[in-house]
Write a protein that holds these residues in place. Structure first.
Motif, short mmCIF file in Angstrom:
data_model
loop_
_atom_site.label_atom_id
_atom_site.label_comp_id
_atom_site.label_asym_id
_atom_site.label_seq_id
_atom_site.Cartn_x
_atom_site.Cartn_y
_atom_site.Cartn_z
N UNK A 36 0.86 -1.19 0.00
CA UNK A 36 0.00 0.00 0.00
C UNK A 36 0.90 1.24 0.00
N UNK A 37 0.79 2.05 -1.05
CA UNK A 37 1.55 3.30 -1.14
C UNK A 37 0.62 4.45 -0.75
N UNK A 38 1.21 5.54 -0.30
CA UNK A 38 0.43 6.71 0.09
C UNK A 38 1.06 7.95 -0.53
N UNK A 39 0.26 8.97 -0.75
CA UNK A 39 0.76 10.26 -1.22
C UNK A 39 1.95 10.66 -0.35
N UNK A 40 3.11 10.96 -0.96
CA UNK A 40 4.29 11.27 -0.13
C UNK A 40 4.08 12.47 0.79
N UNK A 41 3.29 13.43 0.36
CA UNK A 41 3.02 14.60 1.22
C UNK A 41 2.25 14.20 2.46
N UNK A 42 1.30 13.29 2.28
CA UNK A 42 0.52 12.80 3.43
C UNK A 42 1.38 11.94 4.34
N UNK A 43 2.26 11.13 3.75
CA UNK A 43 3.13 10.27 4.56
C UNK A 43 4.03 11.11 5.46
N UNK A 182 4.56 23.93 4.61
CA UNK A 182 3.83 23.38 3.47
C UNK A 182 4.54 23.70 2.16
N UNK A 183 5.04 24.92 2.03
CA UNK A 183 5.78 25.30 0.82
C UNK A 183 7.01 24.41 0.63
N UNK A 190 7.36 17.32 -5.39
CA UNK A 190 6.92 17.35 -6.79
C UNK A 190 7.40 16.13 -7.58
N UNK A 191 8.71 15.83 -7.61
CA UNK A 191 9.13 14.66 -8.41
C UNK A 191 8.58 13.34 -7.88
N UNK A 192 8.45 13.22 -6.56
CA UNK A 192 7.92 11.97 -5.99
C UNK A 192 6.46 11.77 -6.37
N UNK A 198 0.59 10.88 -8.37
CA UNK A 198 -0.28 11.78 -7.61
C UNK A 198 -0.26 13.17 -8.25
N UNK A 199 -1.40 13.84 -8.24
CA UNK A 199 -1.48 15.18 -8.81
C UNK A 199 -0.64 16.15 -7.99
#
Length: 200
Positions: A36-43, A182-183, A190-192, A198-199
């Motif tokens: 199970x992979x997750x959005x890297x930002x969420x991880x 967040x910035x 972005x590259x991940x 993921x958008x």
């Protein structure tokens, strides 16, 4: 040796970087591998508070003492860029390297690669249809029928009582960090996100 002694119909949770050596071992032992992979930002947004408070988990996080001495930005930078944690006495890899080592499982024919966001259903901000489709894929991979019993449990996947549960919402990371953090997170990921589909 250890894998061979797990009883039939049991499962093992783990975070395993990609290695071509694992698939033939699992095949020989009749294991079914699901990743199970997750959005890297969420991880990342989930990991930062977890290091300081593991909640219902049986132990503290090994980086907790190191993190207590850091500012929020220093904590984020440490997760993103890695480095030596003196109190834990360990070297931490860059997040991008760790994430890519997990993402590589999507090209392994013996592994069913699915997204966290497709599993959480409407309760987690996703869709009931994607959740059902994903569970049907899991059942097929495990070679079991997707029957009424399994279908009746779909709403239990999003489980606020789970010991690792924090928010569980798709895009919840957007509201968990201040603007500066967040910035930094967005620029790094972005590259991940592009590699994982993921958008941005």
């Amino acid at each position: 040796h250890w894998l061979a002694h797990i009883p039939q119909s049991r499962h093992i949770f783990g975070h395993i970087p990609y290695t071509p050596a694992l698939n033939p071992i699992l095949a020989d032992l009749n294991y079914q591998h699901i990743f199970i992979i997750r959005d890297p930002r969420a991880a990342i947004a989930s990991l930062l508070p977890f290091i300081l408070d593991t909640g219902q988990m049986p132990a503290r996080h090994f980086l907790e003492d190191d993190f207590k001495a850091l500012s929020p930005m220093q904590r984020l930078n440490f997760v993103l860029e890695g480095g030596y944690a003196p109190k834990a006495g360990v070297e931490i890899n860059r997040f991008a390297d760790v994430y890519r080592s997990m993402l590589a499982w999507q090209d392994d024919s013996g592994c069913l690669f699915i997204r966290f966001e497709d599993l959480v259903g409407e309760q987690g901000g996703g869709s009931a249809e994607k959740q059902k489709d994903t569970m049907e894929r899991i059942a097929s991979h495990l070679e079991i029928p997707f029957d009424k019993d399994i279908a009746s449990k779909l709403k239990k996947i999003y489980d606020r009582s789970s010991r690792t549960f924090r928010n569980g919402k798709i895009d919840g990371w957007k509201h968990s960090l201040d603007a500066t953090l967040l910035d930094r997170l967005l620029a790094y990921c972005v590259p991940l996100c592009e590699e994982a589909g993921y958008e941005v």
